[in-house]
Design a protein around this motif. Structure first.
Motif, PDB file in Angstrom:
ATOM      1  N   SER A 137      48.960  64.004 -12.463  1.00 17.38           N
ATOM      2  CA  SER A 137      48.829  65.571 -11.705  1.00 17.38           C
ATOM      3  C   SER A 137      49.042  65.155 -10.395  1.00 17.38           C
ATOM      4  O   SER A 137      48.745  64.563  -9.278  1.00 17.38           O
ATOM      5  CB  SER A 137      47.723  66.295 -12.603  1.00 17.38           C
ATOM      6  N   MET A 153      48.947  64.864 -17.364  1.00 15.29           N
ATOM      7  CA  MET A 153      47.376  63.526 -16.694  1.00 15.29           C
ATOM      8  C   MET A 153      48.165  62.430 -17.968  1.00 15.29           C
ATOM      9  O   MET A 153      48.330  62.541 -18.578  1.00 15.29           O
ATOM     10  CB  MET A 153      46.480  64.481 -17.307  1.00 15.29           C
ATOM     11  N   GLU A 167      42.697  69.210 -15.984  1.00 19.37           N
ATOM     12  CA  GLU A 167      44.038  68.702 -15.658  1.00 19.37           C
ATOM     13  C   GLU A 167      44.314  68.351 -17.632  1.00 19.37           C
ATOM     14  O   GLU A 167      43.015  67.953 -18.013  1.00 19.37           O
ATOM     15  CB  GLU A 167      43.818  67.037 -15.638  1.00 19.37           C
TER      16      GLU A 167
END
Length: 471
Positions: free
Chosen positions: A10, A443, A83
């Motif tokens: 990310s 992610m 995430e």
């Protein structure tokens, strides 16, 4: 089965990226996971459903909700607090011969998964989970010559819907944060063996999967790191899943154990050895053969994180009381390298497996298996090569087409034998060709099989395996 107990990080701000050390592992090493509810028919009434899952979810939500709100309302909100990502692989496989001299060509949507990690207190308390949808997409299993496990043979079984859901508390200390202690509880991987194949370069699994990993168990794990040494000990239920909607048997909690020692002499080197005692893995009610498992491996990568290599040895022995009945050994070596958007990998494997009696569906075996269901033992020698290219890599979305080619040679190790590979398959040499593409969003994969202090390469305050540089 007898004798087998068996991408994109990310985005963060420029300031954050300058303050963090370079990522220590290739991107395919990070497998995240989210699980909010069990998917699939009959889950709510499943007598073997994990009763602690709902409680763990509620506890995690209560423990993590308030600090998450506080972080969101603060002046600075780190993108690593929460995430989430998803992935799937579309693949067509042709195997020749697959059975009785016939070639089979099949297509799948394999390894579809939703994964997430929540870390509001920088490791002091974190939640990690994965939902796998393979029970819906590859219910019949995926062609994978030589593989055996959970009632499937020569097809890889689908993983359970709730693949992983663990809560970890970790405390790091010392000037550089290389000393740490952690405890982990939930459903996941026992501290044994090497990383899960889903977090490694190939789409096709090695056939030693259940010899080299112990997965999808109710686990309680303690880990300690002191400089270059990592010690782990864990207790878990011995029974393997019997279907995608299955969860650990509550009557079997903590009847098995494992331990792992890892030496990390430098950030790109990892040496591990592990041992496990698994009680009746193939009979969910207990009373079946126990297993004693051993593993040793060396994992290396270059300083630029563009090359990786793994060599592993694994051995599983079945025991009736103190008497050993069968033993199966595996030796595997794999390597991969990336240059610009291109990457390639090579794997060599030599693994022994039991040849069990088959049901009317020749790709299925009875559960639970018995000693009388074993018709022989075979040795599989497989060479697999992979080539891939990243067509799209935006930082939030990845498309990577690939091709994999494998050649397997199979021979009996016991004579006389009730199973003749040449007669059953139509040849003692089997070719497999796969074409497909991996799609990933959000992610990137985390490492699968290690938690908390046992994850190597972390800097102080960094989530285990979350920030992975691209391979």
């Amino acid at each position: 089965m007898r004798g087998v107990s068996s991408a994109v990080p990310s985005n963060s701000s420029r300031a954050d990226s300058q303050s963090l050390p370079p990522a220590p592992f290739p991107s395919y090493y990070s497998l995240p996971s989210i699980s909010v509810a069990k998917v699939g028919p009959g889950v709510g009434t499943n007598p073997r459903a994990l009763p602690g899952v709902r409680g763990l979810i509620r506890l995690s939500a209560l423990a993590l909700f308030l600090p998450l709100i506080a972080a969101a309302q603060g002046e600075h909100h780190s993108s690593s607090v929460f995430e989430i990502g998803a992935q799937a692989i579309g693949v067509v496989t042709r195997e020749s011969p697959a059975i009785h001299g016939r070639a089979l060509t099949e297509g799948y949507l394999t390894q579809p998964a939703i994964m997430a990690q929540l870390n509001p207190w920088r490791g002091l308390l974190s939640l990690k989970g994965m939902v796998s949808l393979e029970g819906a997409t590859i219910k019949r299993g995926e062609l994978n010559a030589g593989i055996l496990g959970e009632g499937y043979i020569d097809r890889r079984h689908p993983h359970t819907y709730l693949h992983e859901l663990v809560l970890t508390s970790e405390r790091r200390f010392g000037g550089n944060g290389t000393n740490a202690i952690s405890i982990t509880a939930g459903k996941g991987f026992a501290p044994f063996g090497t990383d899960d194949p889903m977090a490694r370069p190939f789409e096709k699994y090695p056939i030693n999967h259940h010899l080299a990993q112990i997965l999808e168990r109710a686990v309680a794990i303690a880990a300690v790191r002191a400089d270059s040494w990592i010690l782990e000990a864990g207790a878990f239920n011995g029974d393997e899943p019997t279907g995608a909607g299955d969860n650990p048997n509550r009557d079997r909690y903590w009847d098995s154990w494992s331990g792992r020692i890892t030496f990390v002499p430098w950030p790109q080197g990892e040496f591990q050895t592990s041992y496990a005692r698994v009680k009746s893995p193939e009979n969910p009610d207990g009373g079946g053969a126990d297993q004693r498992k051993q593993s040793a491996s060396v994992r290396l990568e270059d300083a630029q994180h563009s090359g990786y290599a793994l060599v592993e040895w694994a051995r599983t022995a079945d025991y009736a009381g103190s008497q050993r009945t069968f033993a199966f050994t595996s030796l595997l070596a794999e390597t991969s390298a990336r240059y610009d958007q291109f990457n390639g990998a090579l794997r060599l494997e030599r693994t022994e497996r039991p040849d069990e009696a088959r049901l009317a569906d020749a790709f299925r075996t009875p559960i639970p298996a018995t000693d009388f269901s074993i018709g022989g033992r075979s040795r599989w020698t497989i060479v697999t090569a992979r080539a891939a290219v990243s067509l799209v890599n935006t930082g939030a979305f990845t498309i990577e087409p690939f091709t994999e080619v494998a050649r397997a040679h199979v021979s009996e190790t016991l004579r006389p034998s009730g199973f003749d590979p040449r007669q059953f398959y139509g040849s003692d040499r089997i070719w497999s060709v796969s074409l497909g593409a991996k799609l990933a969003f959000g992610m990137s994969h985390m490492r699968m099989g290690r938690y908390g202090a046992a994850i190597t390469g972390k800097a102080t305050g960094e989530m285990g395996g979350m920030k992975m540089g691209e391979m």
